[in-house]
Design an enzyme around this catalytic site. Structure first.
Site, PDB file in Angstrom:
ATOM      1  N   GLU A 121       0.846  -1.197   0.000  1.00 18.12           N
ATOM      2  CA  GLU A 121       0.000   0.000   0.000  1.00 18.12           C
ATOM      3  C   GLU A 121       0.875   1.238   0.000  1.00 18.12           C
ATOM      4  OE1 GLU A 121      -2.842  -0.254   3.208  1.00 18.12           O
ATOM      5  OE2 GLU A 121      -4.301  -1.242   1.931  1.00 18.12           O
ATOM      6  N   HIS A 240     -10.199  10.749   3.126  1.00 22.94           N
ATOM      7  CA  HIS A 240      -9.953   9.911   1.950  1.00 22.94           C
ATOM      8  C   HIS A 240     -10.345  10.719   0.720  1.00 22.94           C
ATOM      9  CE1 HIS A 240      -9.891   6.613  -0.833  1.00 22.94           C
ATOM     10  NE2 HIS A 240      -9.380   5.838   0.104  1.00 22.94           N
ATOM     11  N   ARG A 286      -2.069  10.850   0.255  1.00 20.24           N
ATOM     12  CA  ARG A 286      -3.517  10.952   0.407  1.00 20.24           C
ATOM     13  C   ARG A 286      -3.983  12.382   0.734  1.00 20.24           C
ATOM     14  NH1 ARG A 286      -6.303   6.358   4.164  1.00 20.24           N
ATOM     15  NH2 ARG A 286      -6.142   5.015   2.344  1.00 20.24           N
ATOM     16  N   HIS A 345     -12.213   9.972   7.086  1.00 22.49           N
ATOM     17  CA  HIS A 345     -11.946   8.533   7.007  1.00 22.49           C
ATOM     18  C   HIS A 345     -11.346   7.992   8.302  1.00 22.49           C
ATOM     19  CE1 HIS A 345     -11.326   4.816   4.893  1.00 22.49           C
ATOM     20  NE2 HIS A 345     -10.016   4.854   5.022  1.00 22.49           N
ATOM     21  N   ARG A 380      -1.837   9.082   9.347  1.00 26.12           N
ATOM     22  CA  ARG A 380      -1.730   7.627   9.540  1.00 26.12           C
ATOM     23  C   ARG A 380      -1.192   6.946   8.292  1.00 26.12           C
ATOM     24  NH1 ARG A 380      -6.236   3.335   8.439  1.00 26.12           N
ATOM     25  NH2 ARG A 380      -6.664   4.888   6.850  1.00 26.12           N
TER      26      ARG A 380
HETATM   27  C1  FAD Z   1     -14.176   2.069   4.784  1.00 22.28           C
HETATM   28  C2  FAD Z   1     -12.986   1.922   5.704  1.00 22.28           C
HETATM   29  C3  FAD Z   1     -11.880   1.185   5.306  1.00 22.28           C
HETATM   30  C4  FAD Z   1     -10.769   1.031   6.160  1.00 22.28           C
HETATM   31  N1  FAD Z   1      -9.717   0.236   5.785  1.00 22.28           N
HETATM   32  C5  FAD Z   1      -8.703   0.003   6.671  1.00 22.28           C
HETATM   33  C6  FAD Z   1      -7.664  -0.930   6.384  1.00 22.28           C
HETATM   34  O1  FAD Z   1      -7.670  -1.567   5.343  1.00 22.28           O
HETATM   35  N2  FAD Z   1      -6.685  -1.113   7.304  1.00 22.28           N
HETATM   36  C7  FAD Z   1      -6.653  -0.436   8.490  1.00 22.28           C
HETATM   37  O2  FAD Z   1      -5.723  -0.640   9.295  1.00 22.28           O
HETATM   38  N3  FAD Z   1      -7.636   0.442   8.793  1.00 22.28           N
HETATM   39  C8  FAD Z   1      -8.660   0.658   7.942  1.00 22.28           C
HETATM   40  N4  FAD Z   1      -9.660   1.526   8.274  1.00 22.28           N
HETATM   41  C9  FAD Z   1      -9.664   2.120   9.619  1.00 22.28           C
HETATM   42  C10 FAD Z   1     -10.036   1.041  10.637  1.00 22.28           C
HETATM   43  O3  FAD Z   1     -11.075   0.253  10.107  1.00 22.28           O
HETATM   44  C11 FAD Z   1     -10.488   1.626  11.971  1.00 22.28           C
HETATM   45  O4  FAD Z   1      -9.595   2.601  12.416  1.00 22.28           O
HETATM   46  C12 FAD Z   1     -10.554   0.530  13.034  1.00 22.28           C
HETATM   47  O5  FAD Z   1     -11.352  -0.527  12.561  1.00 22.28           O
HETATM   48  C13 FAD Z   1     -11.125   1.056  14.324  1.00 22.28           C
HETATM   49  O6  FAD Z   1     -11.396  -0.041  15.179  1.00 22.28           O
HETATM   50  P1  FAD Z   1     -12.079   0.230  16.574  1.00 22.28           P
HETATM   51  O7  FAD Z   1     -12.273  -1.095  17.222  1.00 22.28           O
HETATM   52  O8  FAD Z   1     -11.330   1.263  17.289  1.00 22.28           O
HETATM   53  O9  FAD Z   1     -13.484   0.901  16.198  1.00 22.28           O
HETATM   54  P2  FAD Z   1     -14.735   0.311  15.411  1.00 22.28           P
HETATM   55  O10 FAD Z   1     -14.392  -0.883  14.632  1.00 22.28           O
HETATM   56  O11 FAD Z   1     -15.372   1.438  14.690  1.00 22.28           O
HETATM   57  O12 FAD Z   1     -15.691  -0.171  16.590  1.00 22.28           O
HETATM   58  C14 FAD Z   1     -16.290   0.760  17.475  1.00 22.28           C
HETATM   59  C15 FAD Z   1     -17.356   0.030  18.280  1.00 22.28           C
HETATM   60  O13 FAD Z   1     -17.867   0.898  19.292  1.00 22.28           O
HETATM   61  C16 FAD Z   1     -19.291   0.942  19.227  1.00 22.28           C
HETATM   62  N5  FAD Z   1     -19.677   2.249  19.773  1.00 22.28           N
HETATM   63  C17 FAD Z   1     -19.439   3.479  19.265  1.00 22.28           C
HETATM   64  N6  FAD Z   1     -19.863   4.410  20.138  1.00 22.28           N
HETATM   65  C18 FAD Z   1     -20.362   3.760  21.216  1.00 22.28           C
HETATM   66  C19 FAD Z   1     -20.915   4.163  22.454  1.00 22.28           C
HETATM   67  N7  FAD Z   1     -21.044   5.470  22.785  1.00 22.28           N
HETATM   68  N8  FAD Z   1     -21.350   3.209  23.330  1.00 22.28           N
HETATM   69  C20 FAD Z   1     -21.227   1.885  23.028  1.00 22.28           C
HETATM   70  N9  FAD Z   1     -20.672   1.436  21.860  1.00 22.28           N
HETATM   71  C21 FAD Z   1     -20.244   2.373  20.984  1.00 22.28           C
HETATM   72  C22 FAD Z   1     -19.605   0.680  17.772  1.00 22.28           C
HETATM   73  O14 FAD Z   1     -20.927   0.237  17.586  1.00 22.28           O
HETATM   74  C23 FAD Z   1     -18.568  -0.409  17.479  1.00 22.28           C
HETATM   75  O15 FAD Z   1     -18.986  -1.644  17.999  1.00 22.28           O
HETATM   76  C24 FAD Z   1     -10.767   1.679   7.425  1.00 22.28           C
HETATM   77  C25 FAD Z   1     -11.878   2.430   7.820  1.00 22.28           C
HETATM   78  C26 FAD Z   1     -12.983   2.550   6.968  1.00 22.28           C
HETATM   79  C27 FAD Z   1     -14.164   3.354   7.442  1.00 22.28           C
END
Ligand code: FAD
Length: 531
Positions: A121, A240, A286, A345, A380
């Site tokens: 990437e 993005h 980006r 993003h 990032r």
């Molecule tokens: C389209 C897209 C593509 C991406 N591609 C990549 C990639 O290829 N590689 C990479 O490293 N990163 C990628 N990213 C970024 C990455 O996906 C995220 O940074 C990462 O998944 C975040 O994980 P997390 O567990 O912190 O949050 P999330 O996976 O967003 O989970 C958050 C959780 O908290 C819950 N929640 C939110 N607020 C509350 C609340 N107040 N009370 C209770 N629950 C709550 C939600 O419902 C969810 O269950 C991408 C992001 C997007 C949007």
């Protein structure tokens, strides 16, 4: 009130994890068999950015690659603000965390010899992205972890509840106030918790154009900030450059790989605009491409991604997800350019945590996108966010397991603010102002307007969800106003140069409010703004 919630109130020894994305579920699994309660706004597997990740996870597992090279790329991408120790730690622990994910059942792609297949990437100096079925990494990882969590008796999952307030006493966490997601007038539920891990994801839905799910509206960051936690680098937001503008919220993503295959960016006159912006044209970093696209849109010329010549009839086969999004909107990308815009993003900033994932309040840990470890600096590196989520979730579990079980503190009755119905119009306006005033290109005047507006909403609204959105928006806008330079994802048209001194932001909601008050003194009558 469901039985499980009622049970939980009387069982307060549990570690409570807010959020069921990659960071939350991985932490819960690593804590097993220690009892854990995961609270999540949406059913597991939904409402999480993790499930939408297309690229994969960065890990230096291929021959010829090394954690040192991975750390060096991470540091270079972060525009002077990456904490080098953090970057080296992430890169070193990547391979062990990939092994954990394999054990939890993630079917990473392999090459013909059975080794992990790695993709490349932007800004990575080696092939180091482990992936699943091409672009299905996030979905497959979250499916495997959800199954593992459901099969682990020590983990209780409470779905459909939104954490909306942290309860504290003398700077230590004592509990969490929850409410049924989507029901602002439901009775709130209070849970005693002295060990809380926030893993609630990003802030994309504070912007009107975003690739994030609606649950990523910055509430986790807001509740920590409202309880007094230190917040780091909130002004650094990654946009993005090529979200597909077909009237969908969130906007579907046209992956960078399309430009890698030769697709070009055009304005409405059919002219390529990136060659005059950067020598790498469409393959520039980006943030540079995002600004190029934004400038065309701001000038009213429109912006499009044109894959007709580069891919033509091969589009559907090579990029089935993007193809399906276009076709659903009546656009055949083999025949017509795709309308695009930059979209929020990823949030580099978040709850400031140390190397063990501890926040500044006793009993508070944070992991994943809601946290700020110092790994991403001002920008990032692609596929480092899933890695950061698992590395810190594992460290947090280890830290918590090494501690004495904190006996529950009796919760004193705290007044519950009355909540009114969610004001959708006001929320839509806040999101529009974030996009137009705190977006890809920023300046003092518009940031100041945004700060005044968010501070007023925060102070005056009778709705807790909107108040939380405004708290996070205020932190982002006030810190963007205070940073008088351009660096990484933060671009100021009035301060286009990068300052000589690289300095991270460590702030609090109180400091952001002070910035707003300073502006209010300069202009006695705040004007309501619309985007
Ligand atoms: C389209 C897209 C593509 C991406 N591609 C990549 C990639 O290829 N590689 C990479 O490293 N990163 C990628 N990213 C970024 C990455 O996906 C995220 O940074 C990462 O998944 C975040 O994980 P997390 O567990 O912190 O949050 P999330 O996976 O967003 O989970 C958050 C959780 O908290 C819950 N929640 C939110 N607020 C509350 C609340 N107040 N009370 C209770 N629950 C709550 C939600 O419902 C969810 O269950 C991408 C992001 C997007 C949007």
């Amino acid at each position: 009130m469901s039985n499980s919630i009622q049970d939980l109130i009387s069982n307060t020894d549990n570690v409570v994890i807010g959020g069921g994305g990659l960071a939350g579920l991985f932490c819960a699994l690593k804590l097993a068999p220690r009892p854990v309660t995961v609270i999540t706004a949406a059913p597991l597997g939904e409402g999480a950015s993790s499930a939408w990740a297309q690229g994969g996870i960065a890990a230096a597992v291929a021959d010829g690659d090394s954690p040192e090279a991975h750390a060096a790329d991470t540091i270079a991408a972060g525009a002077g603000l990456v904490d080098a120790d953090v970057a080296h730690g992430l890169a070193r622990e990547a391979s062990a965390r990939i092994d954990d994910l394999l054990r939890y059942g993630v079917p990473f792609d392999r090459d013909l010899e059975g080794r992990l297949a790695v993709g490349r990437e932007a800004a990575h100096s080696a092939r180091r992205i482990v992936h699943v079925q091409g672009d299905r990494a996030g979905q497959a990882i979250l499916a495997a972890l959800t199954a593992a969590v459901r099969a682990t008796p020590s983990i209780r999952v409470i779905e459909g509840y939104l954490a909306e307030e942290l309860l504290t006493a003398n700077g230590a966490i004592t509990g969490l106030r929850l409410r049924t997601a989507g029901d602002p007038i439901a009775r709130p539920v209070t849970i005693a918790a002295r060990t809380l891990v926030l893993a609630t994801g990003g802030i994309g839905h504070l912007y009107s154009v975003t690739t994030n799910p609606p649950e990523a509206s910055g509430i986790g960051l807001a509740i920590a900030a409202r309880a007094g936690a230190v917040i780091a680098d909130p002004e650094f937001v990654q946009f993005h450059p090529t979200a597909i503008m077909v009237g969908r919220d969130p906007a579907p993503l046209a992956t960078e790989a399309l430009r890698g295959e030769g697709a070009v960016l055009l304005n409405g006159r059919g002219e390529r605009f990136m060659p005059s912006v950067h020598p790498l044209a469409e393959l520039a970093p980006r943030d540079v491409v995002a600004r190029g696209v934004f400038a065309e849109l701001a000038a009213g010329r429109g912006a499009f991604l044109d894959a007709r010549e580069a891919l033509g009839a091969r589009f559907a086969e090579k990029f089935p997800t993007v193809h399906a999004s276009c076709i659903a909107a009546g656009i055949d990308p083999a025949q017509a350019p795709i309308p695009i815009a930059p979209a929020e993003h990823y949030h580099m900033g978040g709850i400031a945590v140390d190397a063990r994932g501890r926040g500044s309040l006793q009993g508070l840990w944070a992991a994943g996108e809601v946290s700020c470890t110092g790994a991403h600096g001002a920008n990032r590196l692609a596929s480092n966010s899933l890695l950061e989520a698992v590395v810190y979730a594992a460290r947090i579990a280890e830290d918590i397991l090494g501690q004495q079980v904190a006996s529950p503190a009796p919760l004193t009755e705290q007044p519950v603010a009355r909540n009114c119905a969610f004001p959708s119009l006001a929320a839509a306006n806040l999101r529009a102002v974030m996009t137009s005033h705190v977006g890809v290109i920023r300046d003092r005047e518009r940031l100041a307007q945004a700060v005044r507006s968010f501070a007023a909403i925060e102070r005056d609204t009778g709705n807790i969800a909107l108040r939380n959105m405004a708290s996070t928006a205020l932190l982002v806008a006030a810190s963007a106003l205070a940073r008088q330079e351009s660096r990484g994802g933060h671009y100021r048209s009035d301060y286009p140069a990068q300052s000589q001194i690289a300095r991270r932001t460590m702030t609090t909601l109180a400091k952001a409010r002070e910035i707003a008050e300073g502006l209010a003194e300069q202009q006695q009558v705040p004007q309501p703004i619309t985007a």
